[in-house]
Design a protein around this motif. Structure first.
Motif, mmCIF file in Angstrom:
data_model
loop_
_atom_site.group_PDB
_atom_site.id
_atom_site.type_symbol
_atom_site.label_atom_id
_atom_site.label_comp_id
_atom_site.label_asym_id
_atom_site.label_seq_id
_atom_site.Cartn_x
_atom_site.Cartn_y
_atom_site.Cartn_z
ATOM 1 N N PRO A 20 0.811 -1.223 0.000
ATOM 2 C CA PRO A 20 0.000 0.000 0.000
ATOM 3 C C PRO A 20 0.845 1.275 0.000
ATOM 4 C CG PRO A 20 -0.050 -1.045 2.147
ATOM 5 C CD PRO A 20 0.684 -1.980 1.233
ATOM 6 N N ASN A 21 2.108 1.198 0.380
ATOM 7 C CA ASN A 21 2.965 2.379 0.432
ATOM 8 C C ASN A 21 3.601 2.713 -0.914
ATOM 9 O OD1 ASN A 21 2.445 2.622 3.177
ATOM 10 N ND2 ASN A 21 4.102 1.216 3.681
ATOM 11 N N ARG A 22 3.560 1.766 -1.847
ATOM 12 C CA ARG A 22 4.198 1.977 -3.150
ATOM 13 C C ARG A 22 3.234 2.667 -4.105
ATOM 14 N NH1 ARG A 22 6.509 -3.134 -6.042
ATOM 15 N NH2 ARG A 22 7.988 -2.957 -4.351
ATOM 16 N N LYS A 23 3.694 3.735 -4.724
ATOM 17 C CA LYS A 23 2.877 4.411 -5.721
ATOM 18 C C LYS A 23 2.964 3.645 -7.033
ATOM 19 C CE LYS A 23 2.763 8.772 -6.085
ATOM 20 N NZ LYS A 23 3.090 10.185 -6.330
ATOM 21 N N THR A 24 1.850 3.498 -7.718
ATOM 22 C CA THR A 24 1.847 2.824 -9.012
ATOM 23 C C THR A 24 1.351 3.793 -10.072
ATOM 24 O OG1 THR A 24 -0.386 1.997 -8.693
ATOM 25 C CG2 THR A 24 1.402 0.562 -7.995
ATOM 26 N N ASN A 25 1.768 3.537 -11.281
ATOM 27 C CA ASN A 25 1.269 4.314 -12.404
ATOM 28 C C ASN A 25 0.947 3.348 -13.546
ATOM 29 O OD1 ASN A 25 3.727 3.636 -13.436
ATOM 30 N ND2 ASN A 25 4.590 5.688 -13.354
ATOM 31 N N PHE A 26 0.428 3.875 -14.608
ATOM 32 C CA PHE A 26 -0.009 3.032 -15.724
ATOM 33 C C PHE A 26 1.153 2.253 -16.332
ATOM 34 C CE2 PHE A 26 -0.698 2.506 -20.296
ATOM 35 C CZ PHE A 26 -1.814 1.698 -20.252
ATOM 36 N N ASN A 27 2.306 2.898 -16.501
ATOM 37 C CA ASN A 27 3.446 2.229 -17.121
ATOM 38 C C ASN A 27 3.931 1.053 -16.291
ATOM 39 O OD1 ASN A 27 3.460 4.029 -19.243
ATOM 40 N ND2 ASN A 27 4.876 5.420 -18.222
ATOM 41 N N LEU A 28 3.980 1.210 -14.989
ATOM 42 C CA LEU A 28 4.438 0.140 -14.117
ATOM 43 C C LEU A 28 3.463 -1.029 -14.122
ATOM 44 C CD1 LEU A 28 6.673 -0.635 -12.133
ATOM 45 C CD2 LEU A 28 5.288 0.369 -10.328
ATOM 46 N N ARG A 29 2.168 -0.731 -14.058
ATOM 47 C CA ARG A 29 1.166 -1.799 -14.095
ATOM 48 C C ARG A 29 1.194 -2.531 -15.430
ATOM 49 N NH1 ARG A 29 -4.187 0.746 -13.148
ATOM 50 N NH2 ARG A 29 -3.123 2.640 -13.690
ATOM 51 N N THR A 30 1.373 -1.801 -16.518
ATOM 52 C CA THR A 30 1.440 -2.419 -17.842
ATOM 53 C C THR A 30 2.669 -3.303 -17.961
ATOM 54 O OG1 THR A 30 0.318 -0.493 -18.756
ATOM 55 C CG2 THR A 30 1.418 -1.948 -20.310
ATOM 56 N N HIS A 32 4.222 -4.911 -15.560
ATOM 57 C CA HIS A 32 4.011 -6.130 -14.790
ATOM 58 C C HIS A 32 3.012 -7.056 -15.474
ATOM 59 C CE1 HIS A 32 6.516 -5.483 -11.313
ATOM 60 N NE2 HIS A 32 6.128 -4.227 -11.280
ATOM 61 N N LEU A 33 2.004 -6.505 -16.102
ATOM 62 C CA LEU A 33 1.044 -7.329 -16.833
ATOM 63 C C LEU A 33 1.720 -8.053 -17.997
ATOM 64 C CD1 LEU A 33 -1.914 -8.188 -17.322
ATOM 65 C CD2 LEU A 33 -2.072 -6.225 -18.857
ATOM 66 N N ILE A 34 2.546 -7.348 -18.753
ATOM 67 C CA ILE A 34 3.252 -7.963 -19.878
ATOM 68 C C ILE A 34 4.215 -9.037 -19.377
ATOM 69 C CG2 ILE A 34 4.940 -7.500 -21.707
ATOM 70 C CD1 ILE A 34 3.515 -4.793 -22.092
ATOM 71 N N ASN A 35 4.889 -8.790 -18.255
ATOM 72 C CA ASN A 35 5.781 -9.798 -17.684
ATOM 73 C C ASN A 35 5.015 -11.050 -17.285
ATOM 74 O OD1 ASN A 35 8.069 -8.275 -17.960
ATOM 75 N ND2 ASN A 35 8.059 -7.524 -15.862
ATOM 76 N N LYS A 36 3.858 -10.889 -16.671
ATOM 77 C CA LYS A 36 3.063 -12.042 -16.258
ATOM 78 C C LYS A 36 2.581 -12.834 -17.469
ATOM 79 C CE LYS A 36 1.557 -10.055 -11.915
ATOM 80 N NZ LYS A 36 0.452 -9.564 -11.114
ATOM 81 N N ILE A 37 2.140 -12.138 -18.507
ATOM 82 C CA ILE A 37 1.675 -12.821 -19.717
ATOM 83 C C ILE A 37 2.821 -13.585 -20.374
ATOM 84 C CG2 ILE A 37 0.825 -12.439 -22.074
ATOM 85 C CD1 ILE A 37 -0.852 -10.116 -20.910
ATOM 86 N N SER A 38 3.998 -12.979 -20.451
ATOM 87 C CA SER A 38 5.124 -13.653 -21.091
ATOM 88 C C SER A 38 5.579 -14.864 -20.291
ATOM 89 C CB SER A 38 6.277 -12.683 -21.311
ATOM 90 O OG SER A 38 6.807 -12.245 -20.079
#
Length: 56
Positions: A20-30, A32-38
């Motif tokens: 909860p302390n880590r700020k996220t943005n669209f680029n970071l979420r994207t 991680h999503l691409i890493n999970k898919i790969s």
């Protein structure tokens, strides 16, 4: 040989809690999503190759 089949890093990557302390943005979420898919595609291909070799 034991270290080759240690998938704990992959499992913890998929099932870890969000910080909860880590700020996220669209680029970071994207990213991680691409890493999970790969990783899922790689593991699916690995399972396919093992299955194909076992059914010969």
């Amino acid at each position: 040989m034991k270290g080759l089949f240690d998938f704990t890093e992959v499992a913890t990557y998929f099932f870890r809690k969000k910080d909860p302390n880590r700020k996220t943005n669209f680029n970071l979420r994207t990213m991680h999503l691409i890493n999970k898919i790969s990783m899922l595609m790689f593991l699916a291909g690995l399972v396919y190759l093992v299955f194909k070799l076992m059914t010969r």
